[in-house]
Design a protein around this motif. Structure first.
Motif, PDB file in Angstrom:
ATOM      1  N   VAL A  34     -12.811   5.774   3.841  1.00 31.29           N
ATOM      2  CA  VAL A  34     -13.269   5.310   2.532  1.00 31.29           C
ATOM      3  C   VAL A  34     -12.118   5.395   1.526  1.00 31.29           C
ATOM      4  CG1 VAL A  34     -15.043   5.542   0.753  1.00 31.29           C
ATOM      5  CG2 VAL A  34     -15.555   6.184   3.121  1.00 31.29           C
ATOM      6  N   ALA A  35     -11.395   6.511   1.571  1.00 27.32           N
ATOM      7  CA  ALA A  35     -10.237   6.675   0.682  1.00 27.32           C
ATOM      8  C   ALA A  35      -9.198   5.598   0.955  1.00 27.32           C
ATOM      9  CB  ALA A  35      -9.640   8.067   0.866  1.00 27.32           C
ATOM     10  N   ALA A  36      -8.959   5.329   2.226  1.00 24.50           N
ATOM     11  CA  ALA A  36      -7.976   4.303   2.600  1.00 24.50           C
ATOM     12  C   ALA A  36      -8.453   2.920   2.144  1.00 24.50           C
ATOM     13  CB  ALA A  36      -7.746   4.325   4.114  1.00 24.50           C
ATOM     14  N   ALA A  37      -9.758   2.666   2.269  1.00 22.89           N
ATOM     15  CA  ALA A  37     -10.321   1.382   1.848  1.00 22.89           C
ATOM     16  C   ALA A  37     -10.102   1.170   0.350  1.00 22.89           C
ATOM     17  CB  ALA A  37     -11.811   1.319   2.176  1.00 22.89           C
ATOM     18  N   VAL A  38     -10.361   2.220  -0.420  1.00 20.58           N
ATOM     19  CA  VAL A  38     -10.219   2.115  -1.876  1.00 20.58           C
ATOM     20  C   VAL A  38      -8.757   1.842  -2.247  1.00 20.58           C
ATOM     21  CG1 VAL A  38     -10.317   3.500  -3.981  1.00 20.58           C
ATOM     22  CG2 VAL A  38     -12.283   3.440  -2.443  1.00 20.58           C
ATOM     23  N   GLU A  39      -7.837   2.478  -1.560  1.00 22.36           N
ATOM     24  CA  GLU A  39      -6.411   2.249  -1.863  1.00 22.36           C
ATOM     25  C   GLU A  39      -5.962   0.857  -1.388  1.00 22.36           C
ATOM     26  OE1 GLU A  39      -4.415   3.988  -3.775  1.00 22.36           O
ATOM     27  OE2 GLU A  39      -5.764   5.672  -4.096  1.00 22.36           O
ATOM     28  N   ALA A  40      -6.485   0.389  -0.284  1.00 21.33           N
ATOM     29  CA  ALA A  40      -6.152  -0.969   0.182  1.00 21.33           C
ATOM     30  C   ALA A  40      -6.653  -2.000  -0.828  1.00 21.33           C
ATOM     31  CB  ALA A  40      -6.756  -1.230   1.562  1.00 21.33           C
ATOM     32  N   LEU A  41      -7.871  -1.769  -1.319  1.00 21.38           N
ATOM     33  CA  LEU A  41      -8.447  -2.692  -2.299  1.00 21.38           C
ATOM     34  C   LEU A  41      -7.641  -2.662  -3.595  1.00 21.38           C
ATOM     35  CD1 LEU A  41     -10.515  -3.548  -4.624  1.00 21.38           C
ATOM     36  CD2 LEU A  41     -10.924  -4.606  -2.426  1.00 21.38           C
ATOM     37  N   HIS A  42      -7.293  -1.466  -4.016  1.00 21.18           N
ATOM     38  CA  HIS A  42      -6.503  -1.316  -5.246  1.00 21.18           C
ATOM     39  C   HIS A  42      -5.151  -2.024  -5.083  1.00 21.18           C
ATOM     40  CE1 HIS A  42      -4.822   0.362  -8.843  1.00 21.18           C
ATOM     41  NE2 HIS A  42      -3.973   1.137  -8.206  1.00 21.18           N
ATOM     42  N   ALA A  43      -4.531  -1.862  -3.935  1.00 19.30           N
ATOM     43  CA  ALA A  43      -3.229  -2.505  -3.684  1.00 19.30           C
ATOM     44  C   ALA A  43      -3.371  -4.030  -3.743  1.00 19.30           C
ATOM     45  CB  ALA A  43      -2.680  -2.066  -2.329  1.00 19.30           C
ATOM     46  N   ARG A  94      -0.293  12.585 -18.074  1.00 22.03           N
ATOM     47  CA  ARG A  94       0.745  12.063 -17.180  1.00 22.03           C
ATOM     48  C   ARG A  94       1.764  11.229 -17.953  1.00 22.03           C
ATOM     49  NH1 ARG A  94      -1.309   6.608 -15.652  1.00 22.03           N
ATOM     50  NH2 ARG A  94      -3.106   6.351 -16.987  1.00 22.03           N
ATOM     51  N   ASP A  95       2.943  11.092 -17.387  1.00 23.34           N
ATOM     52  CA  ASP A  95       3.958  10.229 -17.990  1.00 23.34           C
ATOM     53  C   ASP A  95       4.307   9.077 -17.051  1.00 23.34           C
ATOM     54  OD1 ASP A  95       5.302  11.574 -16.049  1.00 23.34           O
ATOM     55  OD2 ASP A  95       6.802  12.463 -17.370  1.00 23.34           O
ATOM     56  N   THR A  96       3.455   8.830 -16.072  1.00 27.15           N
ATOM     57  CA  THR A  96       3.699   7.792 -15.079  1.00 27.15           C
ATOM     58  C   THR A  96       2.410   7.110 -14.682  1.00 27.15           C
ATOM     59  OG1 THR A  96       4.513   7.357 -12.859  1.00 27.15           O
ATOM     60  CG2 THR A  96       3.658   9.537 -13.276  1.00 27.15           C
ATOM     61  N   VAL A 108       0.819  -1.231   0.000  1.00 30.22           N
ATOM     62  CA  VAL A 108       0.000   0.000   0.000  1.00 30.22           C
ATOM     63  C   VAL A 108       0.842   1.265   0.000  1.00 30.22           C
ATOM     64  CG1 VAL A 108      -1.992  -1.080   1.161  1.00 30.22           C
ATOM     65  CG2 VAL A 108      -0.262   0.119   2.520  1.00 30.22           C
ATOM     66  N   THR A 109       2.150   1.116  -0.102  1.00 33.08           N
ATOM     67  CA  THR A 109       3.014   2.302  -0.102  1.00 33.08           C
ATOM     68  C   THR A 109       3.163   2.839  -1.520  1.00 33.08           C
ATOM     69  OG1 THR A 109       4.222   1.402   1.765  1.00 33.08           O
ATOM     70  CG2 THR A 109       5.300   3.156   0.532  1.00 33.08           C
ATOM     71  N   GLY A 110       3.131   4.180  -1.636  1.00 33.34           N
ATOM     72  CA  GLY A 110       3.352   4.803  -2.935  1.00 33.34           C
ATOM     73  C   GLY A 110       2.123   4.755  -3.817  1.00 33.34           C
ATOM     74  N   GLY A 111       2.321   4.970  -5.079  1.00 34.00           N
ATOM     75  CA  GLY A 111       1.193   5.033  -6.003  1.00 34.00           C
ATOM     76  C   GLY A 111       0.700   6.462  -6.136  1.00 34.00           C
TER      77      GLY A 111
END
Lengths: 287, 287
Positions: free
Chosen positions: A64-73, A285-287, A36-39
């Motif tokens: 909610v934001a943290a949940a979405v990033e945990a799921l994405h990770a 974006r380029d990343t 979950v680090t970075g991104g």
């Protein structure tokens, strides 16, 4: 947008660190924290801005934001597995199964999905009915009719004799990356029990533009900048928006989708400046 | 107990079928349906009886029972993967990654976890606050401090130079199988917002007895009856309750745990006959 994005990044990282602080120490927790680090935290940004547009405080929206990033990770960790996309590099670092092993990667992904739902049950989000609305929508977005469905289509496409056509690729993308982006962008109206139609339009077009931009980056990108392997799709003979439309047409399509996305923001007027800027950023974006 | 267990089996299978009926057709849905078919449904039974003891209708408890079985099925599919326990047989049938492939097994497991949370958000369970209590407890039971944690300990034990001692095995079991069993047995008080202490005592002892019985079956069981590979732990040089205590002592421990479990049922008197019978069944089963 940049200032707000930096703020969101810091807040979300803090929320995720805090959510994992109480877990038993070991490889499992370390692998989860690593994943979950970075991104870019675009999904978290969508949640926080969508919430702000509906009068929801950062404090309430943060789990909610943290949940979405945990799921994405979790989805990235599982997608990178040898049996799936078999990727060794992610965000410029070795993927979880390379740094640890496959079993740890499977388990870390599994536990990150559980953590995402745990975060969505947090008191600070709002009344229980609001949390249930979020959880029901989230479960549908990430499961066998959403994200996992898109991933299954992606795996099936690799084994298929014929490359996918534009309709099939759009359906695949709508599940694989679109469903979670749509959830993130409509979190605000879901919490506030308001109409999520306009932000759903925004997010549908944004998600598709995001995927087209990803396909373009796979062709034009620099591995040192993107932090992940490039030219993979082409090497795999995989159909992408670029292979089907050509580079120029793919760019034109992405630009037109950004305009569609902006149309979904019109009810919010000036207030939606950050989301408007994000839509443009997504294809530049380029990343 | 048998009549009630048959009834629960039929109800839960129906609920799971119904929950998956709307999913897009394909290998993913087929693999999910395959994974949730069969099994003893002990966890679903615990949910339904725990609910009944707290005046919760079958109708209200059913999505919770289905969620617990969906979650259990996902854990088996992932545990069976080559990178984990590498099992080819489950419930007398080829495991999901053998029948389909590893990618499908990973994705089917992932989607079954999402489905479990979706089921817990169902209106029919009760007011949103009750559902949030369930979801928060469930997420903790199945994640990185519960079931997945136990599985991580199990994987780590295989790589360790020294076999686990009794304390370490008990901790492992408490996560790997105990946490979900405890959730299932306390679903009733969670919905009713009542004291879950007695049923937690029951389930803690029951879960441990269940694991000891599993270890005994691995030594004494018949593959044709259990439907899964036996003598696996011994072949792998894995410490189990049987390898540490010997067969007789392990049986004595299981019997004493059943008594402990029954102690947790005393507040419910006659009404808890089914759960009392289940505790005895758990150590007498041959499958």
């Amino acid at each position: 947008m940049d200032a707000r994005l930096s703020e969101v990044k810091a807040l979300v990282q803090q929320a995720l660190d805090q959510a994992m602080a109480g877990l038993p120490a070991g490889d499992l927790r370390d692998a989860m924290a690593y994943a979950v680090t970075g991104g870019k935290r675009i999904r978290a940004f969508l949640v926080m801005e969508s919430a702000r547009l509906h009068g929801i405080s950062d404090q309430a929206a943060l789990p909610v934001a943290a949940a979405v990033e945990a799921l994405h990770a979790y989805s990235l960790v599982h997608d990178d597995l040898p049996a799936m996309d078999d990727d060794d590099l992610r965000r410029g670092q070795p993927t979880v199964h390379v740094k640890w092993d496959e079993a740890t990667a499977i388990l870390a992904g599994d536990a990150l999905q559980s953590l995402a739902f745990e975060l969505l049950s947090a008191d600070q989000i709002g009344d229980p009915a609001a949390r249930i609305r979020l959880i029901a929508a989230f479960a549908q977005a990430v499961g066998a009719q959403g994200m996992v469905w898109g991933q299954a289509l992606d795996i099936a496409a690799e084994a298929a004799a014929e490359p996918l056509d534009l309709g099939a690729i759009t359906e695949l993308q709508d599940g694989k990356t679109g469903a979670l982006i749509r959830f993130a962008a409509t979190a605000g109206p879901l919490i506030a029990n308001a109409d999520s139609g306009p932000l759903d339009q925004y997010a549908g077009a944004l998600g598709l533009a995001f995927q087209i931009a990803d396909d373009i980056l796979d062709v034009t990108g620099n591995e040192d900048v993107t932090g992940k392997r490039v030219r993979k799709d082409d090497a795999a003979g995989k159909a992408t928006f670029v292979s089907l439309l050509g580079l120029d047409q793919a760019r034109a399509r992405a630009r037109s989708l950004v305009q569609q996305a902006e149309g979904g923001l019109s009810p919010y007027g000036e207030n939606a400046g950050n989301l408007r800027e994000l839509a443009r950023f997504v294809i530049e974006r380029d990343t």
